[in-house]
Design an enzyme around this catalytic site. Structure first.
Site, mmCIF file in Angstrom:
data_model
loop_
_atom_site.group_PDB
_atom_site.id
_atom_site.type_symbol
_atom_site.label_atom_id
_atom_site.label_comp_id
_atom_site.label_asym_id
_atom_site.label_seq_id
_atom_site.Cartn_x
_atom_site.Cartn_y
_atom_site.Cartn_z
ATOM 1 N N ASN B 128 0.812 -1.221 0.000
ATOM 2 C CA ASN B 128 0.000 0.000 0.000
ATOM 3 C C ASN B 128 0.843 1.268 0.000
ATOM 4 O OD1 ASN B 128 -2.605 -1.308 0.086
ATOM 5 N ND2 ASN B 128 -2.028 -1.939 2.158
ATOM 6 N N SER B 131 4.155 4.910 -4.951
ATOM 7 C CA SER B 131 4.082 6.315 -5.334
ATOM 8 C C SER B 131 3.728 7.163 -4.116
ATOM 9 C CB SER B 131 3.012 6.498 -6.409
ATOM 10 O OG SER B 131 3.410 5.868 -7.601
ATOM 11 N N ILE B 156 11.452 -5.589 -3.994
ATOM 12 C CA ILE B 156 12.725 -4.979 -3.616
ATOM 13 C C ILE B 156 13.853 -5.535 -4.488
ATOM 14 C CG2 ILE B 156 14.372 -4.565 -1.753
ATOM 15 C CD1 ILE B 156 11.513 -3.218 -1.493
ATOM 16 N N ARG B 267 19.740 -4.947 -44.021
ATOM 17 C CA ARG B 267 18.487 -5.501 -44.532
ATOM 18 C C ARG B 267 18.129 -4.820 -45.863
ATOM 19 N NH1 ARG B 267 14.450 -9.433 -44.522
ATOM 20 N NH2 ARG B 267 12.399 -8.480 -44.576
ATOM 21 N N GLN B 278 13.272 6.580 -46.841
ATOM 22 C CA GLN B 278 13.090 7.754 -45.988
ATOM 23 C C GLN B 278 12.243 7.475 -44.745
ATOM 24 O OE1 GLN B 278 11.051 11.292 -47.571
ATOM 25 N NE2 GLN B 278 12.955 12.394 -47.176
ATOM 26 N N GLY B 340 10.197 -8.135 -38.333
ATOM 27 C CA GLY B 340 10.122 -9.487 -37.783
ATOM 28 C C GLY B 340 11.362 -9.860 -36.991
ATOM 29 N N GLU B 363 11.290 3.722 -9.110
ATOM 30 C CA GLU B 363 11.849 4.944 -8.488
ATOM 31 C C GLU B 363 10.970 6.160 -8.776
ATOM 32 O OE1 GLU B 363 16.078 5.453 -8.280
ATOM 33 O OE2 GLU B 363 16.412 3.319 -8.603
ATOM 34 N N GLY B 364 9.661 5.950 -8.647
ATOM 35 C CA GLY B 364 8.679 7.006 -8.907
ATOM 36 C C GLY B 364 8.191 6.910 -10.333
#
Lengths: 260, 384
Positions: B128, B131, B156, B267, B278, B340, B363-364
């Site tokens: 609980n 944040s 943790i 490729r 482009q 792919g 970490e927030g």
């Protein structure tokens, strides 16, 4: 335990390209590295120092820029670095190199001397054993495992084509090592900082009590007449059929050619 | 781009890069597949002095700052976020001691941390509380010369593997956030046990577990700072560590970009390498621009924090928010550029995409980062 590790600065052959017109190595701009086998030699020395205490000295013979390789060895943990550099050493073959290294080792003194089994640029595998001969000291080549080491004794495994030998020796002794021996460590940050400041000891002809006629080109009996890539003339033929037919044919042909 | 690193900073980055290339890249897929804790890599990092980067020299470290730490985290993250999370969580767990620990605590714990002999974990999150850091329910009750801890910490990082845990627990529930305190708990203390290893989407090489405290008694000397300072210690710790998460974002994004750009050159479609199309070029251009902007921000904020300014919450939140949003976008786009192939495990980018998601969460969350920035804006605007 005083340990000397002989290292060689070599061109990084992985980075070398061949000039397609002349078929010669393009050495320009190729980075220099410590001969990879020598890193395993250094790692072995560092591990023994961690186990028994003592000092690890890296030694190289080469031009002034070989100092870079010595500093790299210091960053991995070597205590001291010695550069053997003198115009009189120029042009040395393996004989003259071994003589020069042996003179320096005699001056420095050591219980154990480590070398890589060979250098990747020359591939002769002669300098380690020849150095031991000049020092009138036993040597064990192609070490793949160090089973036990004490202040006056060492037992190692020597790699052979068909297995390995267990070899014992008193100290001092010179050992040449193969890659299977260990995994060389990475440099450490503190080691790198220390390496930057490390004082590299320099030794020349006068410092090692060497005879000038035994050094460099003059002291090198090797005469290179020609260098060429050997042609492979072996005939090759695939034997077909089932496995049994293949074995039958193979045995028959080997008998006919008097191989069996 | 050249960020004008000094000689030692270049050395730190180069060695971290060498370790990432030689020791991390060859094993990252296997570590991910087997969910294996990267002990070998941690040993290499320890031997090479990387755990002591930000620890003062008097405690066996190198005495560098968050900027140098960010350089290392970035390089490791380019290869594997699971590995860099394991490494960076160590700093997260160490900041409470570094920032608020007594001289005695520093002397006792920092040398072992700097040498890498002991891994560290930070324990704030609970079922609980995450944040909302003030929702912590783990309690610490002073009984004579000991604090008795009860409760469960969740998710943790380095749980079970670390030797040292910095824990936020309530010493006075009635006071809310002002009733929280920070403690050092060593592994092996009776009453501390570990829950099961979590099965995660990504960063699978890192260990994520519950810490369970059942009448876990720690000496009074293990209180960090003063009683009631736990919430401030947690917030200041996160202020310092967030640029590290930003650096993780820059690193993983760079790794994904490098893979995508290399693939796009090789490729061929429609008779040309796809990098000359482009539509692909524009994706790569946006990716590269995002990465460079993120790097510039993370480096600037890390240097800003190292200059010892007092309040860095807004800037560190910006660095974390921006760089990790870039990381998510770039890793997704890297998969898209590679098509792919990008979706297959033979290439590293699907892992990077899975791994990157955590950066927007831990970490927030990035929503919390926006709150932090928003609150700072309100404060600043009131001063005008």
């Amino acid at each position: 335990m005083d340990i000397i590790v002989c290292i060689k600065q070599v061109p990084d052959t992985a980075e070398i390209r061949i000039n397609p017109e002349t078929n010669t190595l393009m050495r320009e701009g190729v980075p220099s590295i410590i001969n990879p086998f020598d890193l395993h030699a250094l790692e072995a020395a560092l591990q023994i120092r961690e186990q028994l205490g003592g000092r690890v000295t890296v030694l190289t013979m080469g031009p002034p820029q070989a100092e870079v390789s010595l500093r790299e060895a210091v960053s991995m943990g070597a205590d001291e670095a010695v550069l053997l550099s003198d115009r009189a050493f120029a042009g040395s073959d393996t004989w003259a190199t071994s003589y020069t290294l042996a003179r320096a080792i005699k001056k420095l003194g050591a219980h154990l001397i480590f070398c890589g089994k060979q250098a990747i640029d020359g591939d002769t595998a002669q300098v380690g054993p020849e150095t031991a001969e000049f020092l009138d000291m036993p040597h064990i080549s192609y070490i793949r495992k160090i089973e036990e080491v004490r202040d006056d004794y060492i037992r190692v495994e020597r790699m052979m084509d068909d297995g390995y030998d267990v070899v014992e020796s008193s100290l001092p002794v010179l050992l040449t090592v193969v890659r299977e021996l260990n995994q060389p460590r990475m440099p450490s940050l503190k080691g790198k900082m220390a390496a930057k400041k490390a004082v590299i000891k320099k030794m020349g002809m006068a410092d090692i009590d060497a005879r000038e006629e035994d050094l460099g080109l003059r002291g090198s009996p090797t005469q290179v007449k020609n260098i060429f890539a050997p042609e492979i003339r072996a005939e090759r033929r695939m034997i077909g059929g089932t496995a049994e037919e293949q074995v039958y044919t193979l045995i028959k042909e080997l008998r006919e050619s008097k191989c069996l | 781009m050249d960020y004008f690193l000094d000689e030692e900073q270049s050395m730190i980055r180069d060695l971290a890069r060498q370790i990432a290339d030689d020791k991390v890249m060859p094993v990252r897929a296997e570590l991910d597949e087997k969910e294996e804790f990267p002990w070998e890599i941690m040993k290499t990092l320890a031997q090479s002095d990387f755990f002591g980067i930000y620890v003062p020299e008097e405690y066996g470290g190198l005495g560098k700052g968050g900027f140098e730490l960010a350089l290392v985290i970035e390089e490791l993250s380019r290869a594997c976020l699971g590995v860099s999370t394991t490494y960076a969580a160590n700093a997260l767990g160490t900041y409470p001691i570094l920032l608020y620990g007594s001289d005695e605590q520093k002397r006792k714990y920092l040398p072992g941390i700097a040498s890498g002999e002991k891994l560290v974990a930070f324990g704030l999150t609970e079922a609980n509380a995450g944040s909302d850091a003030s929702g912590v329910q783990t309690t610490a009750k002073l009984e004579g010369s000991e604090y008795v801890l009860n409760g469960t910490k969740q998710w943790i990082t380095n749980g079970g593997e670390a030797e040292i845990y910095t824990i936020i627990a309530m010493t006075d529930k009635a006071k809310g956030a002002r009733g929280a305190s920070a403690f050092i708990v060593e592994k092996g203390t009776p009453g501390l046990s570990f829950g099961k290893k979590e099965n995660k989407l990504g960063i699978k090489a890192s260990s994520t577990r519950e810490l369970i405290f059942e009448n876990c008694r720690v000496p009074r000397e293990n209180l960090i700072g003063k009683q009631g300072m736990g919430f401030i210690i947690a917030m200041k710790t996160l202020d310092n560590s967030r640029t590290g998460v930003g650096a993780q974002g820059v690193g993983v994004a760079q790794g994904a970009f490098d893979a995508a750009a290399a693939y796009a050159r090789e490729r061929h479609q429609f008779g040309q390498p796809i990098i000359s199309i482009q539509a692909v070029q524009h994706m790569l251009a946006d990716m590269a621009t995002g990465i460079e902007a993120a790097r510039a921000l993370v480096y600037s904020v890390a240097r800003f924090i190292d200059s010892k300014v007092k309040d860095v919450s807004k800037e560190s939140a910006m660095a974390k928010l921006f760089a990790t949003d870039v990381a998510m976008k770039v890793t997704v786009d890297a998969v898209q550029v590679m098509g792919g192939a990008g979706y297959m495990k033979e290439y590293p980018v699907e892992k990077m995409m899975r791994d990157a998601k955590i950066l927007q969460i831990y970490e927030g969350t990035n929503q919390i980062q926006r709150n932090v920035i928003g609150q700072a804006i309100i404060k600043e605007s009131a001063r005008l």
